[in-house]
Design an enzyme around this catalytic site. Structure first.
Site, PDB file in Angstrom:
ATOM      1  CB  CYS A 222     114.034  -5.698  16.570  1.00 51.63           C
ATOM      2  SG  CYS A 222     115.583  -5.216  15.649  1.00 51.63           S
TER       3      CYS A 222
HETATM    4  N1  LIG Z   1     117.942  -1.895  14.280  1.00 48.59           N
HETATM    5  C1  LIG Z   1     118.006  -2.884  14.479  1.00 48.59           C
HETATM    6  O1  LIG Z   1     118.645  -3.436  15.859  1.00 48.59           O
HETATM    7  C2  LIG Z   1     117.874  -3.689  13.676  1.00 48.59           C
HETATM    8  C3  LIG Z   1     118.333  -5.255  13.912  1.00 48.59           C
HETATM    9  C4  LIG Z   1     118.331  -6.441  12.768  1.00 48.59           C
HETATM   10  C5  LIG Z   1     117.652  -6.152  11.994  1.00 48.59           C
HETATM   11  N2  LIG Z   1     116.648  -4.635  11.836  1.00 48.59           N
HETATM   12  C6  LIG Z   1     116.485  -4.529  10.929  1.00 48.59           C
HETATM   13  O2  LIG Z   1     116.587  -4.303   9.637  1.00 48.59           O
HETATM   14  C7  LIG Z   1     115.861  -2.789   8.579  1.00 48.59           C
HETATM   15  C8  LIG Z   1     116.446  -1.754   8.568  1.00 48.59           C
HETATM   16  O3  LIG Z   1     116.489  -1.501  10.042  1.00 48.59           O
HETATM   17  P1  LIG Z   1     116.910  -0.109  10.857  1.00 48.59           P
HETATM   18  O4  LIG Z   1     117.373  -0.061  12.113  1.00 48.59           O
HETATM   19  O5  LIG Z   1     118.394  -0.043  10.284  1.00 48.59           O
HETATM   20  O6  LIG Z   1     116.231   1.042  10.623  1.00 48.59           O
HETATM   21  P2  LIG Z   1     116.943   2.753  10.654  1.00 48.59           P
HETATM   22  O7  LIG Z   1     115.589   3.500  10.354  1.00 48.59           O
HETATM   23  O8  LIG Z   1     117.865   3.133  11.731  1.00 48.59           O
HETATM   24  O9  LIG Z   1     117.137   2.562   9.044  1.00 48.59           O
HETATM   25  C9  LIG Z   1     116.563   2.737   8.145  1.00 48.59           C
HETATM   26  C10 LIG Z   1     117.256   3.273   6.434  1.00 48.59           C
HETATM   27  O10 LIG Z   1     116.084   3.594   5.880  1.00 48.59           O
HETATM   28  C11 LIG Z   1     116.471   4.995   4.779  1.00 48.59           C
HETATM   29  N3  LIG Z   1     115.081   4.699   4.012  1.00 48.59           N
HETATM   30  C12 LIG Z   1     113.780   4.550   3.797  1.00 48.59           C
HETATM   31  N4  LIG Z   1     113.581   4.345   2.734  1.00 48.59           N
HETATM   32  C13 LIG Z   1     114.946   4.116   1.716  1.00 48.59           C
HETATM   33  C14 LIG Z   1     114.012   3.478   0.339  1.00 48.59           C
HETATM   34  N5  LIG Z   1     113.381   3.777   0.024  1.00 48.59           N
HETATM   35  N6  LIG Z   1     115.901   3.813  -0.225  1.00 48.59           N
HETATM   36  C15 LIG Z   1     117.101   4.495   0.566  1.00 48.59           C
HETATM   37  N7  LIG Z   1     116.533   4.621   2.298  1.00 48.59           N
HETATM   38  C16 LIG Z   1     115.629   4.631   2.459  1.00 48.59           C
HETATM   39  C17 LIG Z   1     115.641   5.292   5.693  1.00 48.59           C
HETATM   40  O11 LIG Z   1     116.341   7.092   5.428  1.00 48.59           O
HETATM   41  C18 LIG Z   1     116.491   4.869   6.965  1.00 48.59           C
HETATM   42  O12 LIG Z   1     118.048   5.845   6.884  1.00 48.59           O
HETATM   43  C19 LIG Z   1     114.557  -3.251   8.690  1.00 48.59           C
HETATM   44  O13 LIG Z   1     113.643  -4.889   9.106  1.00 48.59           O
HETATM   45  C20 LIG Z   1     114.516  -3.739  10.945  1.00 48.59           C
HETATM   46  O14 LIG Z   1     114.213  -4.281  11.519  1.00 48.59           O
HETATM   47  C21 LIG Z   1     117.482  -3.674  12.611  1.00 48.59           C
END
Ligand SMILES: NC(=O)c1ccc[n+]([C@@H]2O[C@H](COP(=O)([O-])OP(=O)(O)OC[C@H]3O[C@@H](n4cnc5c(N)ncnc54)[C@H](O)[C@@H]3O)[C@@H](O)[C@H]2O)c1
Length: 396
Positions: free
Chosen positions: A253
């Site tokens: 983030c």
């Molecule tokens: N990690 C955090 O603390 C946090 C907090 C708030 C917001 N976010 C935001 O949330 C979003 C996701 O982040 P995250 O940390 O959960 O990511 P992550 O990498 O932990 O998880 C993403 C998942 O999506 C899957 N994926 C990718 N492409 C895909 C598709 N086309 N279809 C289905 N699955 C797919 C991946 O295999 C992975 O398991 C981002 O935009 C991030 O900026 C993250």
């Protein structure tokens, strides 16, 4: 409601469990079949979601993971929770959002509420998701996720949730969905406001962290303790908010989201100068850490054994994305040190395994997890602490 969540990472799995706990029937869709198998076996990969909880939802049929795209049809709600990283040039990479959108466009044949929780710039829901789907009358809302992995005080239930919809019907349905497992829902006038609020929150942190990182360097050069100054300033009961200096910013983030705002700012002709400068300061912190370590070790670390303690981006989580420890290690190696790292939570990283602390000439604490062996750290000849939590040693 029948709910599909695209992406079962930190955000997607957290929301899946929140929705399952409210009695919805949730399917967690992910393109990673190994993760899907692991989740269906009741093994969580997220701190804060115990295996027992996951197994309980699986046993009652309220949660299942799947990599079968047909699960996206016939849902009341489809949530997009996929990565939004930066490309090589540090510009937004929306390829995962576009891939998830393409899945909805081809698989979801009955109308659903499509929610984007992935962090992105204002206009993403309208222009990059809704505009790419036709033929089915879906509703569209943006509800950027604010989850803070590892935070035991603030979770899905008690963190106020922003929602902005393309239509009043979308807002109403999003309120009904989130209202079933979140205490406080805040409606804003458009998805763009919700999207911008999320990236502004993280830009606020990025810029303030850069400010204290720069201040820490000024204070050290002045021969005063930056941490003591910050503690003193924080005694003011109004108009001041404390931030901590450190080795740089990490995770998915803070180092990434502000560049999404800078990208759209540049498109509309307004230079995002604070974001640019904050990136420069934060990205330069590993070099500052190494400079201080070399100075504190008698002017050279060539040939010395250095252990970097804690390589994930924050304490008590295993997430190493954008972790500044990587640059710290690389720069120490460039100075001729023999560098190992110790992090029980991470275990294996960049093709290397966590090592022991004992026997090192120098210990550099980048991230301090609970329970790390401070006695072993203090037995090293020189200790540099980036966390400000170890008494009696050098650090920032
Ligand atoms: N990690 C955090 O603390 C946090 C907090 C708030 C917001 N976010 C935001 O949330 C979003 C996701 O982040 P995250 O940390 O959960 O990511 P992550 O990498 O932990 O998880 C993403 C998942 O999506 C899957 N994926 C990718 N492409 C895909 C598709 N086309 N279809 C289905 N699955 C797919 C991946 O295999 C992975 O398991 C981002 O935009 C991030 O900026 C993250």
């Amino acid at each position: 409601m029948r709910v599909a969540i695209i992406g079962q990472g930190y955000v997607g799995l957290t929301i899946a469990v929140g929705a399952a706990s409210a009695g919805h029937s949730v399917v967690g869709f992910d393109v990673n079949p190994v993760l899907v198998d692991q989740l269906n076996a009741g093994r969580s990969h997220i701190e804060g979601i115990p295996d027992l909880d996951l197994a309980g939802f699986i046993a009652t049929g309220s949660y299942a993971a799947s990599s079968d795209t047909s699960v996206l049809d016939g849902c009341d709600v489809i949530v997009i929770a996929v990565p939004t990283p930066l490309d090589e040039a540090r510009n937004p990479d929306l390829s995962f959002v576009h891939a998830a959108t393409e899945l909805i466009a081809t698989q979801a044949k009955s109308p659903a509420l499509v929610i984007n929780e992935s962090t992105s710039y204002p206009g993403t829901l309208r222009n990059e998701i809704a505009a790419r789907i036709s033929g089915v009358d879906h509703l569209y809302a943006s509800s950027p996720e604010r989850v803070d992995p590892g935070n035991t005080d603030w979770g899905t239930k008690n963190t106020p949730r922003l929602i902005g919809g393309l239509t009043p019907a979308a807002v109403a349905k999003a309120r009904e969905f989130y209202g079933s497992f979140c205490d406080s829902i805040i409606e804003v006038s458009s998805p763009e406001v919700a999207e911008a609020a999320k990236i502004f929150e993280n830009t606020f942190r990025q810029v303030n962290i850069a400010l204290v990182n720069e201040f820490a360097q000024i204070a050290d050069a002045l021969g005063i303790s930056g941490r003591e100054v910050l503690d003193a300033a924080a005694t003011k009961p109004y108009g001041f908010m404390p931030f901590n200096p450190g080795p740089g910013v990490g995770g998915h983030c803070i180092p990434v989201d502000p560049s999404y705002l800078a990208h759209v700012a540049n498109q509309v002709g307004v230079p995002a100068t604070f974001i640019k400068r904050a990136n420069e300061v934060n990205l330069a912190m590993p070099a500052y850490v190494v400079k201080r370590v070399v100075g504190g070790s008698g002017g050279s670390i060539k040939g010395k054994k250095v252990v970097v303690v804690g390589v994930s981006y924050k304490s008590n989580v295993a997430d190493t994305r954008e972790a500044p420890a990587a640059a710290v290690i690389d720069l120490l190696r460039e100075q001729g040190a023999t560098v190992t790292w110790h992090d029980d939570l991470v275990g294996i990283w960049r093709g290397e395994s966590s090592s022991t602390i004992a026997g090192a000439d120098v210990a550099v604490i980048v991230t301090k997890h609970d329970g790390v062996d401070l006695t072993a750290i203090k037995a090293c000849g020189y200790v540099f602490d980036c966390t400000g939590t170890v008494a009696g040693v050098d650090g920032i």
